[in-house]
Design a protein around this motif. Sequence first.
Motif, short mmCIF file in Angstrom:
data_model
loop_
_atom_site.label_atom_id
_atom_site.label_comp_id
_atom_site.label_asym_id
_atom_site.label_seq_id
_atom_site.Cartn_x
_atom_site.Cartn_y
_atom_site.Cartn_z
N ARG A 36 -7.98 17.69 -9.81
CA ARG A 36 -6.78 17.97 -10.50
C ARG A 36 -5.58 18.20 -9.18
O ARG A 36 -4.69 17.79 -9.49
CB ARG A 36 -6.83 19.48 -10.98
N PRO A 37 -6.06 18.60 -7.89
CA PRO A 37 -4.93 18.82 -6.82
C PRO A 37 -4.61 17.24 -6.67
O PRO A 37 -3.32 17.22 -6.00
CB PRO A 37 -5.84 19.44 -5.71
N LEU A 38 -5.17 16.26 -6.76
CA LEU A 38 -4.93 14.95 -6.31
C LEU A 38 -4.40 14.37 -7.52
O LEU A 38 -3.35 13.46 -7.08
CB LEU A 38 -6.48 14.05 -5.78
N LEU A 39 -4.72 14.57 -8.68
CA LEU A 39 -3.93 13.83 -9.84
C LEU A 39 -2.87 14.47 -10.35
O LEU A 39 -2.24 13.87 -11.26
CB LEU A 39 -5.23 13.73 -10.93
N GLY A 40 -2.65 15.92 -10.08
CA GLY A 40 -1.62 16.66 -10.73
C GLY A 40 -1.93 17.10 -12.03
O GLY A 40 -2.77 16.66 -12.72
N PRO A 41 -0.82 17.97 -12.42
CA PRO A 41 -0.99 18.50 -13.64
C PRO A 41 -0.81 17.44 -14.99
O PRO A 41 -0.90 17.87 -16.18
CB PRO A 41 -0.28 19.62 -13.80
N GLY A 42 0.07 16.59 -14.54
CA GLY A 42 0.38 15.56 -15.74
C GLY A 42 1.68 15.88 -16.27
O GLY A 42 2.47 16.96 -15.70
N ALA A 43 2.27 15.37 -17.29
CA ALA A 43 3.51 15.88 -17.98
C ALA A 43 3.53 17.18 -18.41
O ALA A 43 2.48 17.49 -19.15
CB ALA A 43 3.83 14.70 -18.88
N LEU A 44 4.26 17.88 -18.30
CA LEU A 44 4.33 19.48 -18.67
C LEU A 44 4.80 19.44 -20.08
O LEU A 44 5.77 18.95 -20.39
CB LEU A 44 5.60 20.41 -17.57
N PRO A 45 4.16 20.27 -20.56
CA PRO A 45 4.59 20.53 -22.28
C PRO A 45 5.88 21.33 -22.18
O PRO A 45 6.21 21.81 -21.39
CB PRO A 45 3.22 21.39 -22.64
N ALA B 232 0.87 -1.18 -0.18
CA ALA B 232 -0.14 0.17 0.00
C ALA B 232 0.91 1.13 -0.01
O ALA B 232 0.65 2.09 -0.64
CB ALA B 232 -0.91 0.24 1.10
N VAL B 233 2.15 1.14 0.73
CA VAL B 233 2.99 2.31 0.61
C VAL B 233 3.43 2.60 -0.80
O VAL B 233 3.64 3.78 -1.10
CB VAL B 233 4.10 1.93 1.70
N PHE B 234 3.85 1.46 -1.31
CA PHE B 234 4.28 1.44 -2.67
C PHE B 234 3.31 2.13 -3.61
O PHE B 234 3.86 2.98 -4.43
CB PHE B 234 4.71 0.10 -3.04
N MET B 235 2.13 1.68 -3.50
CA MET B 235 0.91 2.37 -4.24
C MET B 235 1.05 3.80 -4.06
O MET B 235 0.90 4.96 -5.04
CB MET B 235 -0.07 1.69 -4.09
N LEU B 236 1.20 4.50 -3.01
CA LEU B 236 0.90 5.64 -2.58
C LEU B 236 2.18 6.53 -2.86
O LEU B 236 2.16 7.51 -3.74
CB LEU B 236 1.01 5.93 -0.85
N TYR B 237 3.47 5.92 -2.94
CA TYR B 237 4.54 6.55 -3.47
C TYR B 237 4.33 6.55 -4.97
O TYR B 237 4.69 7.81 -5.56
CB TYR B 237 5.59 5.73 -3.28
N ALA B 238 3.95 5.46 -5.85
CA ALA B 238 3.59 5.75 -7.23
C ALA B 238 2.61 6.63 -7.52
O ALA B 238 2.66 7.31 -8.45
CB ALA B 238 3.01 4.27 -7.67
N TRP B 239 1.72 6.62 -6.67
CA TRP B 239 0.65 8.06 -7.05
C TRP B 239 1.26 9.38 -6.76
O TRP B 239 0.90 10.31 -7.71
CB TRP B 239 -0.51 8.01 -5.91
N TRP B 240 1.98 9.64 -5.88
CA TRP B 240 2.97 10.78 -5.68
C TRP B 240 3.62 11.10 -6.93
O TRP B 240 3.56 12.21 -7.53
CB TRP B 240 3.54 10.82 -4.39
N ARG B 241 4.63 10.06 -7.21
CA ARG B 241 5.37 10.48 -8.45
C ARG B 241 4.32 10.57 -9.88
O ARG B 241 4.79 11.31 -10.75
CB ARG B 241 6.19 9.19 -8.58
N ALA B 242 3.40 10.09 -9.98
CA ALA B 242 2.69 10.02 -11.18
C ALA B 242 1.80 11.18 -11.45
O ALA B 242 1.09 11.52 -12.42
CB ALA B 242 1.51 8.76 -11.07
N ARG B 243 2.04 12.04 -10.30
CA ARG B 243 1.15 13.42 -10.43
C ARG B 243 1.75 14.27 -11.29
O ARG B 243 1.24 15.17 -12.11
CB ARG B 243 1.26 14.16 -8.96
N GLY B 244 3.07 14.03 -11.95
CA GLY B 244 3.56 14.74 -12.80
C GLY B 244 4.06 13.93 -14.06
O GLY B 244 4.75 14.11 -14.85
N ALA B 245 3.25 12.61 -14.16
CA ALA B 245 3.53 11.93 -15.23
C ALA B 245 2.30 11.85 -16.20
O ALA B 245 1.29 12.72 -15.85
CB ALA B 245 3.81 10.60 -14.85
N GLU B 246 2.50 11.35 -17.34
CA GLU B 246 1.47 11.30 -18.32
C GLU B 246 0.14 10.56 -17.66
O GLU B 246 0.34 9.62 -16.77
CB GLU B 246 2.08 10.41 -19.45
N SER B 247 -0.94 11.01 -18.28
CA SER B 247 -2.25 10.38 -17.77
C SER B 247 -2.27 8.83 -17.91
O SER B 247 -3.02 8.29 -17.18
CB SER B 247 -3.47 11.05 -18.49
#
Length: 222
Positions: free
Chosen positions: A199-208, A49-64
């Motif tokens: 958006r605050p939870l999912l992040g902006p995604g990969a920046l253009p 579950a911790v791994f999944m939370l870490y993956a979510w945190w990093r994915a906020r700046g990743a592609e959708s």
Amino acid sequence: MSSRALAVYDGSGIDGGLYTRVNEWAQAAPHWLDELIRLWSAVGLGLFAVFMLYAWWRARGAESAVMAGVLASPVIVVLAYAANSALKSTVEEIRPCAQIPGSVSLEACPGTGDWSFPSNHTVIAFAAATALWFVDRRLGWVAGLFAVLMGASRVWVGVHYPHDVAVGALVGVLVALVLAALARRCGPLVDRMRGGALRPLLGPGALPLVARGHSPYETPRH
């Protein structure tokens, strides 16, 4: 073969000898090692579950597509668990700690109705690791290592045969392979969600490129 023909199955004929050997190692091991493995076996799933939370945190700046895979990870684990529970209720294999004389379990041996095959702990761990591999290869390999340790611990503490763990790993991987690949196709849905209240939870995604300081209107320098 009907499900009733498989009812109350004795799995000791498959690898009961290997289970007994591991059980003897556990009985001869230092107390601190047994306690460490017992503790890991009991609460180690929380690490995934911790791994999944870490993956979510990093994915906020990743592609959708990556965020879609992260959001699907806990759902994949639940579905893998459900598939495994259906298999458990079909086979109804007696726990080795209740089947093999002289075996000792480091935790309370589950009673009748809490069947042995396949291992739920192993299914959950391998489903989580496989789902995470689809979104972050390095994290997936790390989670996979801990999934192996989880499966091995279930034999060490005496509540599963090795084949319970092997098939549990297979079920977790197969279910996650199919569903994680499908989940990445939900990137457009995450795009829409990122444009709304989430958006605050999912992040902006990969920046253009413009946001990174590279304007598409710049004239290349020679």
